[in-house]
Design an enzyme around this catalytic site. Structure first.
Site, mmCIF file in Angstrom:
data_model
loop_
_atom_site.group_PDB
_atom_site.id
_atom_site.type_symbol
_atom_site.label_atom_id
_atom_site.label_comp_id
_atom_site.label_asym_id
_atom_site.label_seq_id
_atom_site.Cartn_x
_atom_site.Cartn_y
_atom_site.Cartn_z
ATOM 1 N N SER A 31 6.968 76.792 78.442
ATOM 2 C CA SER A 31 8.743 76.721 77.750
ATOM 3 C C SER A 31 8.605 78.390 78.451
ATOM 4 O O SER A 31 7.864 79.371 78.695
ATOM 5 C CB SER A 31 8.130 76.782 76.740
ATOM 6 N N TYR A 37 5.309 78.554 68.462
ATOM 7 C CA TYR A 37 5.752 77.582 69.370
ATOM 8 C C TYR A 37 5.334 78.981 70.824
ATOM 9 O O TYR A 37 4.538 78.227 71.394
ATOM 10 C CB TYR A 37 7.385 77.748 69.529
HETATM 11 N N1 LIG Z 1 13.337 70.377 75.817
HETATM 12 C C1 LIG Z 1 13.200 70.943 75.484
HETATM 13 O O1 LIG Z 1 14.304 72.167 75.224
HETATM 14 C C2 LIG Z 1 11.805 71.963 76.304
HETATM 15 C C3 LIG Z 1 11.861 73.371 76.561
HETATM 16 C C4 LIG Z 1 10.781 73.816 76.996
HETATM 17 C C5 LIG Z 1 9.552 73.169 76.987
HETATM 18 N N2 LIG Z 1 9.610 71.973 76.314
HETATM 19 C C6 LIG Z 1 8.122 71.490 76.259
HETATM 20 O O2 LIG Z 1 8.576 69.803 76.928
HETATM 21 C C7 LIG Z 1 6.907 68.893 76.237
HETATM 22 C C8 LIG Z 1 8.113 68.245 76.321
HETATM 23 O O3 LIG Z 1 9.752 67.855 75.158
HETATM 24 P P1 LIG Z 1 10.557 66.412 74.736
HETATM 25 O O4 LIG Z 1 12.012 68.058 75.003
HETATM 26 O O5 LIG Z 1 10.055 65.721 75.841
HETATM 27 O O6 LIG Z 1 10.223 66.637 73.184
HETATM 28 P P2 LIG Z 1 9.863 65.118 73.105
HETATM 29 O O7 LIG Z 1 11.528 64.264 73.210
HETATM 30 O O8 LIG Z 1 9.706 65.739 71.424
HETATM 31 O O9 LIG Z 1 8.990 64.495 73.322
HETATM 32 C C9 LIG Z 1 7.144 64.953 73.122
HETATM 33 C C10 LIG Z 1 6.454 63.507 73.247
HETATM 34 O O10 LIG Z 1 4.886 64.622 72.243
HETATM 35 C C11 LIG Z 1 4.512 63.487 71.683
HETATM 36 N N3 LIG Z 1 3.880 64.118 71.009
HETATM 37 C C12 LIG Z 1 3.577 64.790 70.210
HETATM 38 N N4 LIG Z 1 2.791 64.897 69.306
HETATM 39 C C13 LIG Z 1 1.429 64.015 69.397
HETATM 40 C C14 LIG Z 1 0.976 63.407 69.083
HETATM 41 N N5 LIG Z 1 -0.104 64.431 68.489
HETATM 42 N N6 LIG Z 1 0.022 62.057 70.636
HETATM 43 C C15 LIG Z 1 0.660 61.985 71.475
HETATM 44 N N7 LIG Z 1 1.684 61.987 71.792
HETATM 45 C C16 LIG Z 1 2.658 63.005 70.955
HETATM 46 C C17 LIG Z 1 5.975 62.218 71.657
HETATM 47 O O11 LIG Z 1 5.556 61.252 71.550
HETATM 48 P P3 LIG Z 1 4.924 60.156 69.798
HETATM 49 O O12 LIG Z 1 6.009 60.904 68.955
HETATM 50 O O13 LIG Z 1 5.321 59.229 70.495
HETATM 51 O O14 LIG Z 1 3.674 60.622 69.675
HETATM 52 C C18 LIG Z 1 6.559 62.416 72.649
HETATM 53 O O15 LIG Z 1 6.040 61.732 73.734
HETATM 54 C C19 LIG Z 1 6.905 69.975 74.765
HETATM 55 O O16 LIG Z 1 5.902 70.546 75.294
HETATM 56 C C20 LIG Z 1 7.436 70.957 74.931
HETATM 57 O O17 LIG Z 1 7.372 72.389 74.273
HETATM 58 C C21 LIG Z 1 10.420 71.557 76.127
#
Ligand SMILES: NC(=O)c1ccc[n+]([C@@H]2O[C@H](COP(=O)([O-])OP(=O)(O)OC[C@H]3O[C@@H](n4cnc5c(N)ncnc54)[C@H](OP(=O)(O)O)[C@@H]3O)[C@@H](O)[C@H]2O)c1
Lengths: 79, 254
Positions: free
Chosen positions: B145, B158
């Site tokens: 991130s 985080y």
């Molecule tokens: N969106 C942003 O602005 C942003 C910015 C920087 C970095 N990121 C990073 O990008 C990544 C994805 O984020 P996102 O924005 O797409 O968030 P999201 O919509 O919350 O998606 C998170 C994903 O992780 C899975 N997950 C969480 N805990 C899990 C577990 N214990 N076992 C298996 N799967 C798990 C969830 O699936 P289930 O709930 O189905 O298990 C979901 O598919 C993260 O690492 C986040 O820190 C996001």
């Protein structure tokens, strides 16, 4: 919900002296009330009462008492 | 046929976090580039929604909780055996949280670290085991991130976990090069997803506007991050390892 305990949580999250925050106090008049203070209050309510609120909801409460009322209504809804 | 250096035809790629947000977008992008994609997350229904959105055939999925970090090596062996040895792994599963230091508990740090870092470490470890990745090698992308690099109030757990991702990426890039495994990170700034929206629930609409102004190109879209990850998984990046690609609309340029 016990009022004294609720006020204790507010004092703890805003680093205020025990006994210094009252239900009638306005958030804007409290020392330590800023965006990080607001985050702390949201976190403590989530942790202690299991009530998740967003910024809009919190900021819609002008006084500590209004927030206590909002938390109580949420608790009753969940029960 | 037109030349496409990001072509993934015939490649098998595991995408964790494929039930939502960035992971779902990455799975879809990879399928469009010709990859066979294996989707992993906990929510079976939402995994199937992603599956239905993929192009091409031969994809797979598994509902699995990555908190069970000790079971990850076995799951990887099963995926390699029953689906295919992997050419790519993209670890998009992750947890986000906004909590000031005052309200943070050791358990907050532990839960974020478990999924964001330790699960990633277990995925990387499996690349050193026999038969999990193809003999031709593989590429791994972990998701950091912009909080790996810069700070923002309330992001302690985080940011610490995402900074750890960078250390893990660099170290494993060195250790896994001998197996022709490349390891890189993408570092996104804000993209609206279920996880990011929940983590930002404390921001008022005005604060969200201010936050967007810190992104010279505005907030991103899931595809923006998905395409960057696809690049790092494809042969177009064959000489890139141990690097961190900011995908942030200019957030960290200032
Ligand atoms: N969106 C942003 O602005 C942003 C910015 C920087 C970095 N990121 C990073 O990008 C990544 C994805 O984020 P996102 O924005 O797409 O968030 P999201 O919509 O919350 O998606 C998170 C994903 O992780 C899975 N997950 C969480 N805990 C899990 C577990 N214990 N076992 C298996 N799967 C798990 C969830 O699936 P289930 O709930 O189905 O298990 C979901 O598919 C993260 O690492 C986040 O820190 C996001």
């Amino acid at each position: 919900m016990d009022q004294a305990t609720f006020l204790g949580h507010m004092e703890e999250s805003l680093r205020a002296k025990p006994g210094s925050i009252q239900m009638a106090h306005r958030f804007h008049d409290l020392d330590g009330w800023d965006s990080i203070g607001a985050l702390s209050v949201i976190a403590v309510i989530d942790e202690r009462y299991g009530v998740t609120m967003d910024a809009g909801e919190l900021l819609s409460c002008r006084t500590v008492g209004e927030l206590a009322g909002l938390v109580e209504r949420n608790l009753r809804k969940a029960a | 046929m037109t030349f496409n250096p990001m072509d993934m035809t015939g490649r098998a790629v595991l995408v964790t976090g494929a039930s939502s947000g960035l992971g779902r977008a990455a799975a879809i992008a990879l399928s469009r580039l010709g990859a066979r994609v294996f989707l992993l997350a906990r929510d079976e229904v939402r995994l199937c929604e992603t599956l239905a959105a993929l192009e091409g055939d031969g994809h797979g999925h598994l509902s699995f909780d990555l908190n069970s970090v000790d079971d990850i090596p076995k799951v990887m062996a099963d995926i390699a055996g029953r689906f295919s040895p992997l050419s790519g792994i993209a670890h998009f599963a992750g947890l986000m949280q906004t909590k000031p230091l005052q309200a943070s508990k050791p358990a907050d740090y532990e839960s974020l670290y478990r999924v964001n870092v330790i699960a990633g470490m277990q995925l990387l470890r499996s690349c050193a085991a026999r038969g999990i990745v193809t003999d031709a090698g593989a590429a791994v992308v972990l998701v950091g991130s912009v909080m790996s690099l810069v700070a923002s109030p309330g992001q302690g757990a985080y940011a610490a976990s995402k900074a750890a991702v960078l250390g893990l990426v660099r170290t494993s890039a060195l250790e896994l090069a001998r197996f022709r495994v490349r390891v890189n990170a993408v570092l996104p700034a804000h993209v609206s997803t279920q996880g990011a929206d929940t983590s930002n629930h404390h921001l008022t609409p005005e604060q969200m506007e201010q936050f967007e102004r810190k992104h010279p190109l505005g907030f991103g879209r899931p595809e923006d991050v998905a395409n960057a990850a696809a690049f790092l998984l494809s042969d177009a990046s064959r000489w890139i390892t141990g690097s961190a690609l900011t995908v942030d609309g200019g957030y960290t340029a200032q």
